[in-house]
Design an enzyme around this catalytic site. Structure first.
Site, PDB file in Angstrom:
ATOM      1  CG  ASN A  71      -1.815   1.155   1.349  1.00 26.64           C
ATOM      2  OD1 ASN A  71      -1.385   2.273   1.147  1.00 26.64           O
ATOM      3  ND2 ASN A  71      -3.063   0.918   1.696  1.00 26.64           N
TER       4      ASN A  71
ATOM      5  CG  ASP B 140      -3.088   4.644   0.822  1.00 28.01           C
ATOM      6  OD1 ASP B 140      -3.173   4.566  -0.416  1.00 28.01           O
ATOM      7  OD2 ASP B 140      -3.913   4.124   1.602  1.00 28.01           O
ATOM      8  CG  HIS B 141       0.697   6.339   4.873  1.00 26.54           C
ATOM      9  ND1 HIS B 141      -0.162   7.378   5.174  1.00 26.54           N
ATOM     10  CD2 HIS B 141       0.073   5.204   5.268  1.00 26.54           C
ATOM     11  CE1 HIS B 141      -1.252   6.879   5.751  1.00 26.54           C
ATOM     12  NE2 HIS B 141      -1.132   5.573   5.814  1.00 26.54           N
TER      13      HIS B 141
ATOM     14  NE  ARG C 298       7.833  21.163   3.532  1.00 25.91           N
ATOM     15  CZ  ARG C 298       9.125  21.451   3.676  1.00 25.91           C
ATOM     16  NH1 ARG C 298       9.866  21.677   2.628  1.00 25.91           N
ATOM     17  NH2 ARG C 298       9.658  21.499   4.870  1.00 25.91           N
TER      18      ARG C 298
ATOM     19  CG  HIS D 111      -8.207   4.095   1.224  1.00 24.31           C
ATOM     20  ND1 HIS D 111      -8.356   4.014   2.593  1.00 24.31           N
ATOM     21  CD2 HIS D 111      -9.420   4.455   0.759  1.00 24.31           C
ATOM     22  CE1 HIS D 111      -9.592   4.308   2.925  1.00 24.31           C
ATOM     23  NE2 HIS D 111     -10.262   4.597   1.835  1.00 24.31           N
TER      24      HIS D 111
ATOM     25  NE  ARG E 284      -9.381   8.416   4.650  1.00 23.89           N
ATOM     26  CZ  ARG E 284      -9.634   7.530   5.611  1.00 23.89           C
ATOM     27  NH1 ARG E 284      -8.882   6.465   5.752  1.00 23.89           N
ATOM     28  NH2 ARG E 284     -10.629   7.729   6.439  1.00 23.89           N
TER      29      ARG E 284
ATOM     30  NE  ARG F 154      -7.623  11.381   5.765  1.00 31.22           N
ATOM     31  CZ  ARG F 154      -8.164  10.809   6.851  1.00 31.22           C
ATOM     32  NH1 ARG F 154      -7.421  10.032   7.611  1.00 31.22           N
ATOM     33  NH2 ARG F 154      -9.406  11.011   7.159  1.00 31.22           N
TER      34      ARG F 154
ATOM     35  CD  GLU G 299      -7.485   0.005   1.414  1.00 36.52           C
ATOM     36  OE1 GLU G 299      -7.861   0.891   2.187  1.00 36.52           O
ATOM     37  OE2 GLU G 299      -6.404  -0.587   1.524  1.00 36.52           O
TER      38      GLU G 299
ATOM     39  CB  THR H 277      -5.732   4.715   9.682  1.00 27.86           C
ATOM     40  OG1 THR H 277      -5.597   3.683   8.713  1.00 27.86           O
ATOM     41  CG2 THR H 277      -5.756   4.114  11.069  1.00 27.86           C
ATOM     42  CB  THR H 278      -9.482   1.809   7.438  1.00 27.51           C
ATOM     43  OG1 THR H 278      -9.062   2.546   6.302  1.00 27.51           O
ATOM     44  CG2 THR H 278     -10.833   1.196   7.174  1.00 27.51           C
TER      45      THR H 278
ATOM     46  CD  GLU I 140      -7.041  -6.332   3.132  1.00 27.49           C
ATOM     47  OE1 GLU I 140      -7.076  -6.445   1.898  1.00 27.49           O
ATOM     48  OE2 GLU I 140      -6.354  -5.496   3.726  1.00 27.49           O
TER      49      GLU I 140
ATOM     50  CG  HIS J 213      -5.355  -1.451   9.720  1.00 27.41           C
ATOM     51  ND1 HIS J 213      -5.869  -0.502   8.865  1.00 27.41           N
ATOM     52  CD2 HIS J 213      -4.986  -0.794  10.822  1.00 27.41           C
ATOM     53  CE1 HIS J 213      -5.826   0.674   9.442  1.00 27.41           C
ATOM     54  NE2 HIS J 213      -5.282   0.532  10.636  1.00 27.41           N
ATOM     55  N   GLY J 214      -1.834  -2.479   9.982  1.00 24.29           N
ATOM     56  CA  GLY J 214      -0.915  -2.429  11.120  1.00 24.29           C
ATOM     57  C   GLY J 214       0.134  -3.524  11.150  1.00 24.29           C
TER      58      GLY J 214
END
Ligand code: PXP
Length: 250
Positions: A11, A13-14, A22, A47, A49, A53, A74, A104-105, A155, A198-199
């Site tokens: 994933n 996303d981050h 920035r 994902h 959203r 974001r 996602e 987060t989810t 999932e 997740h996590g």
């Protein structure tokens, strides 16, 4: 029968979170996705959203057009997202709950309470050729409902277990691990393909890989964080090794 090789979905996303901090063009999440694929990722998850974001529409367009491995899109189960998935036709569409105020989810999709609303949306995604996955808690009621709704994949949300492990709460962690193990076996017994996410980090991924019913893990935040220190290819290699070691013990 020996358990098969686990797939690793990455994933990204981050990477977009850091870019957006920035407001410029980098770091580019599509470049990260391509690097992850070159380093052995079996697929890429992103994902989109409602509040955009992290990943944005233009990122999804490029991911859908440029990736050489399956894209798992996602999304919240909204008309806007379903229409976008129907146009972009990603390999998979994973429906997740989405609240604006959450970081987060948090928690799985309420498939039992929302089955009437979900059924036509799942059908639309299936008609568009997407492999539909429902992100749910590892309990029998949502798993059975996912099967009734005709989703081929579930999932299972690993967040509660990973939090308990991180908190050092051994009793809660064991109870959560047993819930995941039972949920995965129950889902597989209904003919569902079972993913987890997740996590997850190296330690939790290694342990969960020992549960033979899981076919795929989707991992993001931890890998992007590790990539800061060791680089994305090395983070993926270490994760791959952890998953393979855990699976060998299954
Ligand atoms: N799977 C699903 C369905 C998710 O919503 C997320 C978080 O976006 C992940 C996997 C990845 O979780 P993490 O970033 O904590 O590894």
């Amino acid at each position: 029968m020996p358990a098969g090789r686990l797939r690793l979905g990455v994933n990204i996303d981050h990477v977009a979170t850091v870019r957006n901090a920035r407001g410029g063009a980098g770091p580019d999440p599509v470049r990260a996705a391509q690097l992850a694929i070159a380093a052995g990722a079996d697929g890429i998850t992103a994902h989109l959203r409602e509040d955009r974001r992290h990943v944005r529409d233009a990122d999804m367009e490029r991911l859908a057009a440029e990736l050489t491995r399956p894209l798992n899109f996602e999304m919240g189960a909204t008309d806007e997202m379903i229409a976008l998935a129907a146009r972009l036709k990603p390999h998979a569409a994973c429906l997740v709950p989405e609240k604006r105020e959450e970081r987060t989810t948090e928690g799985g999709l309420d498939v039992v309470g929302q089955h009437n609303a979900l059924a036509p949306r799942i059908e639309m995604l299936r008609a568009a050729g997407c492999r539909v996955s429902l992100f749910i808690e590892a309990d029998e009621a949502p798993i059975a409902m996912a099967a009734r709704l005709g989703a081929p994949v579930v999932e299972l949300h690993t967040g509660s277990w990973c939090h308990a492990v991180a908190d050092g709460d051994d009793a809660r962690a064991e109870a959560e691990f047993r819930r995941l193990r039972h949920g995965a076996a129950f889902a597989a017994s209904l003919g569902l393909e079972v993913h987890a996410g997740h996590g997850l980090d190296y330690r939790t991924a290694r342990r969960l890989a020992g549960v033979a019913a899981f076919v795929e893990f989707n991992i993001g935040h931890f890998l992007v964080g590790e990539a800061i220190f060791v680089g994305l290819p090395q983070a993926l290699a270490t994760m791959r090794q952890a998953m393979d070691e855990g699976r060998a013990a299954a």
